[in-house]
Design a protein around this motif. Structure first.
Motif, mmCIF file in Angstrom:
data_model
loop_
_atom_site.group_PDB
_atom_site.id
_atom_site.type_symbol
_atom_site.label_atom_id
_atom_site.label_comp_id
_atom_site.label_asym_id
_atom_site.label_seq_id
_atom_site.Cartn_x
_atom_site.Cartn_y
_atom_site.Cartn_z
ATOM 1 N N LYS A 4 0.826 -1.211 0.000
ATOM 2 C CA LYS A 4 0.000 0.000 0.000
ATOM 3 C C LYS A 4 0.858 1.257 0.000
ATOM 4 O O LYS A 4 0.606 2.186 -0.761
ATOM 5 N N GLU A 5 1.881 1.265 0.850
ATOM 6 C CA GLU A 5 2.782 2.426 0.916
ATOM 7 C C GLU A 5 3.534 2.612 -0.400
ATOM 8 O O GLU A 5 3.716 3.744 -0.857
ATOM 9 N N LEU A 6 3.977 1.502 -0.999
ATOM 10 C CA LEU A 6 4.684 1.570 -2.281
ATOM 11 C C LEU A 6 3.796 2.137 -3.388
ATOM 12 O O LEU A 6 4.222 2.981 -4.171
ATOM 13 N N LEU A 8 1.106 4.068 -3.021
ATOM 14 C CA LEU A 8 0.850 5.482 -2.748
ATOM 15 C C LEU A 8 2.070 6.337 -3.104
ATOM 16 O O LEU A 8 1.936 7.388 -3.738
ATOM 17 N N LYS A 9 3.256 5.867 -2.745
ATOM 18 C CA LYS A 9 4.500 6.589 -3.057
ATOM 19 C C LYS A 9 4.676 6.721 -4.572
ATOM 20 O O LYS A 9 5.001 7.794 -5.087
ATOM 21 N N THR A 10 4.435 5.639 -5.299
ATOM 22 C CA THR A 10 4.558 5.643 -6.762
ATOM 23 C C THR A 10 3.586 6.646 -7.378
ATOM 24 O O THR A 10 3.951 7.404 -8.283
ATOM 25 N N LEU A 11 2.356 6.669 -6.882
ATOM 26 C CA LEU A 11 1.359 7.608 -7.412
ATOM 27 C C LEU A 11 1.716 9.058 -7.096
ATOM 28 O O LEU A 11 1.517 9.938 -7.919
ATOM 29 N N LYS A 12 2.254 9.291 -5.901
ATOM 30 C CA LYS A 12 2.641 10.659 -5.525
ATOM 31 C C LYS A 12 3.795 11.156 -6.387
ATOM 32 O O LYS A 12 3.872 12.343 -6.697
ATOM 33 N N GLU A 13 4.692 10.263 -6.764
ATOM 34 C CA GLU A 13 5.859 10.642 -7.566
ATOM 35 C C GLU A 13 5.517 10.834 -9.043
ATOM 36 O O GLU A 13 6.263 11.477 -9.773
ATOM 37 N N SER A 14 4.393 10.275 -9.464
ATOM 38 C CA SER A 14 4.004 10.365 -10.875
ATOM 39 C C SER A 14 3.294 11.688 -11.150
ATOM 40 O O SER A 14 2.493 12.153 -10.348
ATOM 41 N N GLU A 15 3.584 12.274 -12.300
ATOM 42 C CA GLU A 15 2.954 13.539 -12.673
ATOM 43 C C GLU A 15 1.609 13.328 -13.357
ATOM 44 O O GLU A 15 0.832 14.258 -13.491
ATOM 45 N N GLU A 16 1.349 12.096 -13.801
ATOM 46 C CA GLU A 16 0.075 11.815 -14.462
ATOM 47 C C GLU A 16 -0.545 10.559 -13.853
ATOM 48 O O GLU A 16 0.151 9.768 -13.220
ATOM 49 N N PRO A 17 -1.846 10.370 -14.020
ATOM 50 C CA PRO A 17 -2.506 9.169 -13.500
ATOM 51 C C PRO A 17 -1.925 7.899 -14.124
ATOM 52 O O PRO A 17 -1.500 7.911 -15.271
ATOM 53 N N LEU A 18 -1.885 6.835 -13.330
ATOM 54 C CA LEU A 18 -1.306 5.569 -13.786
ATOM 55 C C LEU A 18 -2.322 4.445 -13.705
ATOM 56 O O LEU A 18 -3.203 4.457 -12.857
ATOM 57 N N LYS A 19 -2.151 3.455 -14.587
ATOM 58 C CA LYS A 19 -2.955 2.231 -14.528
ATOM 59 C C LYS A 19 -2.295 1.289 -13.529
ATOM 60 O O LYS A 19 -1.107 1.420 -13.232
ATOM 61 N N ASP A 30 3.842 -7.307 -7.716
ATOM 62 C CA ASP A 30 2.883 -8.098 -8.485
ATOM 63 C C ASP A 30 1.578 -7.314 -8.673
ATOM 64 O O ASP A 30 1.099 -6.657 -7.747
ATOM 65 N N LYS A 31 1.000 -7.380 -9.868
ATOM 66 C CA LYS A 31 -0.208 -6.603 -10.171
ATOM 67 C C LYS A 31 -1.377 -6.962 -9.254
ATOM 68 O O LYS A 31 -2.153 -6.099 -8.878
ATOM 69 N N LYS A 32 -1.494 -8.225 -8.879
ATOM 70 C CA LYS A 32 -2.581 -8.624 -7.966
ATOM 71 C C LYS A 32 -2.459 -7.896 -6.629
ATOM 72 O O LYS A 32 -3.463 -7.487 -6.044
ATOM 73 N N GLU A 33 -1.225 -7.751 -6.155
ATOM 74 C CA GLU A 33 -0.990 -7.023 -4.899
ATOM 75 C C GLU A 33 -1.332 -5.544 -5.064
ATOM 76 O O GLU A 33 -1.879 -4.924 -4.160
ATOM 77 N N VAL A 34 -1.003 -4.985 -6.228
ATOM 78 C CA VAL A 34 -1.327 -3.577 -6.517
ATOM 79 C C VAL A 34 -2.837 -3.385 -6.528
ATOM 80 O O VAL A 34 -3.350 -2.420 -5.959
ATOM 81 N N ASP A 35 -3.561 -4.316 -7.141
ATOM 82 C CA ASP A 35 -5.025 -4.232 -7.175
ATOM 83 C C ASP A 35 -5.611 -4.207 -5.766
ATOM 84 O O ASP A 35 -6.510 -3.422 -5.474
ATOM 85 N N LYS A 36 -5.097 -5.058 -4.884
ATOM 86 C CA LYS A 36 -5.562 -5.089 -3.487
ATOM 87 C C LYS A 36 -5.256 -3.760 -2.798
ATOM 88 O O LYS A 36 -6.088 -3.220 -2.074
#
Length: 58
Positions: A4-6, A8-19, A30-36
């Motif tokens: 969860k922290e990873l 959130l950190k990745t999204l905060k560092e990104s300048e645009e929305p991410l999939k 792993d994408k399944k972990e990201v989905d959760k």
């Protein structure tokens, strides 16, 4: 640092929305972990979805 922290950190560092797949690639998780993590972060109102399947930190 948990997934969860990873995510959130990745999204905060990104300048645009991410999939979820892009978040998984950048955070090296792993994408399944990201989905959760996305589901939990949305419930906690820490991230939002400006358009379908894209996410950004609030």
């Amino acid at each position: 640092m948990d997934t969860k922290e990873l995510v959130l950190k990745t999204l905060k560092e990104s300048e645009e929305p991410l999939k979820a797949a892009e978040i998984a690639e950048k955070a090296n998780v792993d994408k399944k972990e990201v989905d959760k993590a996305i589901k939990a972060l949305k419930k906690e109102d820490l991230i939002e979805s400006p358009k379908r399947c894209y996410y950004t930190a609030k």
